[in-house]
Motif scaffolding. Structure first.
Motif, PDB file in Angstrom:
ATOM      1  N   ARG A  96      39.266  54.485  33.428  1.00 45.39           N
ATOM      2  CA  ARG A  96      39.589  53.072  33.692  1.00 45.39           C
ATOM      3  C   ARG A  96      39.747  52.829  35.189  1.00 45.39           C
ATOM      4  NH1 ARG A  96      44.251  51.992  29.060  1.00 45.39           N
ATOM      5  NH2 ARG A  96      42.915  52.296  27.216  1.00 45.39           N
ATOM      6  N   ASP A 100      34.077  48.116  40.190  1.00 45.09           N
ATOM      7  CA  ASP A 100      33.982  46.661  40.112  1.00 45.09           C
ATOM      8  C   ASP A 100      34.498  46.012  41.397  1.00 45.09           C
ATOM      9  OD1 ASP A 100      33.492  44.228  38.544  1.00 45.09           O
ATOM     10  OD2 ASP A 100      35.670  43.977  38.623  1.00 45.09           O
ATOM     11  N   LYS A 101      35.607  46.533  41.922  1.00 42.63           N
ATOM     12  CA  LYS A 101      36.220  45.952  43.133  1.00 42.63           C
ATOM     13  C   LYS A 101      35.389  46.236  44.385  1.00 42.63           C
ATOM     14  CE  LYS A 101      40.405  44.428  41.714  1.00 42.63           C
ATOM     15  NZ  LYS A 101      40.940  43.072  41.981  1.00 42.63           N
ATOM     16  N   LYS A 130      37.396  50.199  37.323  1.00 49.97           N
ATOM     17  CA  LYS A 130      37.974  49.091  38.092  1.00 49.97           C
ATOM     18  C   LYS A 130      37.623  49.201  39.575  1.00 49.97           C
ATOM     19  CE  LYS A 130      41.871  47.492  35.297  1.00 49.97           C
ATOM     20  NZ  LYS A 130      43.300  47.124  35.308  1.00 49.97           N
ATOM     21  N   ASP A 164      45.977  52.518  35.602  1.00 47.06           N
ATOM     22  CA  ASP A 164      45.001  51.549  36.137  1.00 47.06           C
ATOM     23  C   ASP A 164      45.673  50.216  36.463  1.00 47.06           C
ATOM     24  OD1 ASP A 164      45.471  51.113  33.424  1.00 47.06           O
ATOM     25  OD2 ASP A 164      43.500  50.205  33.093  1.00 47.06           O
ATOM     26  N   ASP A 169      47.024  47.118  38.455  1.00 46.40           N
ATOM     27  CA  ASP A 169      46.290  46.393  39.509  1.00 46.40           C
ATOM     28  C   ASP A 169      46.747  46.781  40.912  1.00 46.40           C
ATOM     29  OD1 ASP A 169      44.741  45.109  37.663  1.00 46.40           O
ATOM     30  OD2 ASP A 169      45.899  43.241  37.662  1.00 46.40           O
TER      31      ASP A 169
END
Length: 319
Positions: A83, A90-91, A87, A304, A306
């Motif tokens: 995960r 994606d970022k 993430k 994971d 934020d």
């Protein structure tokens, strides 16, 4: 790094058995405990003990413990690490691959995956906030071994540690504050770090200094007094002296000192795993209550979350 070249990220964690069975655990532990960074005893002495006693006895026991924490998607360490990688990709909008020092996916397979995506420069992020020769340096060793098997290797940067990164401390503090909002603040907060043999630190491993600094910064961020927070070391193995104070011995003694409610977190772990979900949340909780403790709250790893991902993004962009 040269921004004209395609960049990628290699996230590395320790590893996990492929499944919660005795044979899978035995394979994993064999690879892990064969690493001289982890156990530096003479091979002539260690290998017969490992294969003749430790693996046959421990593998079935450890498999049962893994079964108690296994998630629908797999091992917690693997699930949360995947995960994190998703993430981050994606970022950052660049390829991110996950490799493990032991077990699957290997560091070699992760590097090959990045190269197949056209990556020419890699930032390597071992998911160990505090440096230790037993973990971070072991990643460097595994990276070198992987490079030996590759015809072309990428340019790379290696992030050694992030024990005092402001966003890491902020993420830890926020996880504590969230717990306090949901369950109330306990009498005492313990930061439990994975232990290493004391001899390693005596020989120059800076790990305990990093653990102390992380705890100090977290205490400042949370505004806690010295009598409201402490640090300990868990997961000791074998008979020699490890870093102290020991988590289990400390926990046993706290209720007799008037501490009836306890918050505990594990800042050395970037993802929840057997050592946090079973050893701390189950075994240590039982010890605390058995000795007169009343309220026990385990604060999960950053996983994971934020803020954790935000910290990794900042760390990676710096590199």
């Amino acid at each position: 790094m040269n921004n004209n070249k395609k960049q990628g990220v290699l996230l590395v964690n320790l590893g996990t058995p492929d499944e919660p069975t005795a044979p899978a655990v035995k394979r994993f532990l064999s690879q892990f405990l064969h690493d001289k960074r982890v156990v530096d005893t003479s091979r002539w002495l260690w290998c017969p003990i490992l294969h003749g006693i430790i693996l046959p006895i421990r593998s079935p026991k450890v498999a049962k413990l893994y079964q108690s924490v296994w998630m629908d998607e797999g091992s917690p360490l693997m699930v949360y690490s995947q995960r994190q990688a998703a993430k981050l990709a994606d970022k950052l909008d660049i390829p991110v691959a996950l490799g493990m020092s032991y077990g699957n996916p290997s560091i070699l397979s992760a590097l090959q995956s990045l190269m197949e995506q056209g990556v020419q420069e890699v930032v390597v992020l071992p998911l160990y906030p505090q440096y230790s020769s037993t973990t971070t340096a072991a990643v460097s060793d595994a990276l070198t071994l992987a490079f030996k098997q590759m015809a072309e290797i990428p340019a790379y940067r290696f992030i050694r540690d992030y024990h005092d990164h402001p966003l890491y401390i902020k993420a830890l503090a926020e996880s504590v504050r969230r717990s306090w909002q949901e369950k109330g603040q306990a009498d005492y907060l313990i930061c439990s770090y994975h232990g290493i043999p004391k001899r390693y630190a005596d020989n120059g491993d800076i790990y305990p200094l990093h653990c102390q600094r992380t705890t100090q910064l977290l205490q400042q961020e949370l505004g806690l007094r010295d009598d409201q927070i402490g640090m300990t070391y868990q997961s000791r193995f074998g008979r020699e002296e490890w870093l102290q104070p020991y988590t289990d011995k400390t926990i046993e003694a706290l209720p007799s000192k008037g501490i009836k409610s306890l918050d505990i977190m594990t800042p050395a772990f970037a993802a929840d795993c057997l050592e946090t979900l079973e050893e701390i949340s189950e075994e240590v909780q039982h010890l605390f209550k058995q000795n007169g403790g009343e309220q026990f709250t385990f604060i999960p790893c950053l996983n994971d979350d934020d803020l954790h991902i935000e910290m990794m993004v900042d760390l990676l962009k710096q590199n």
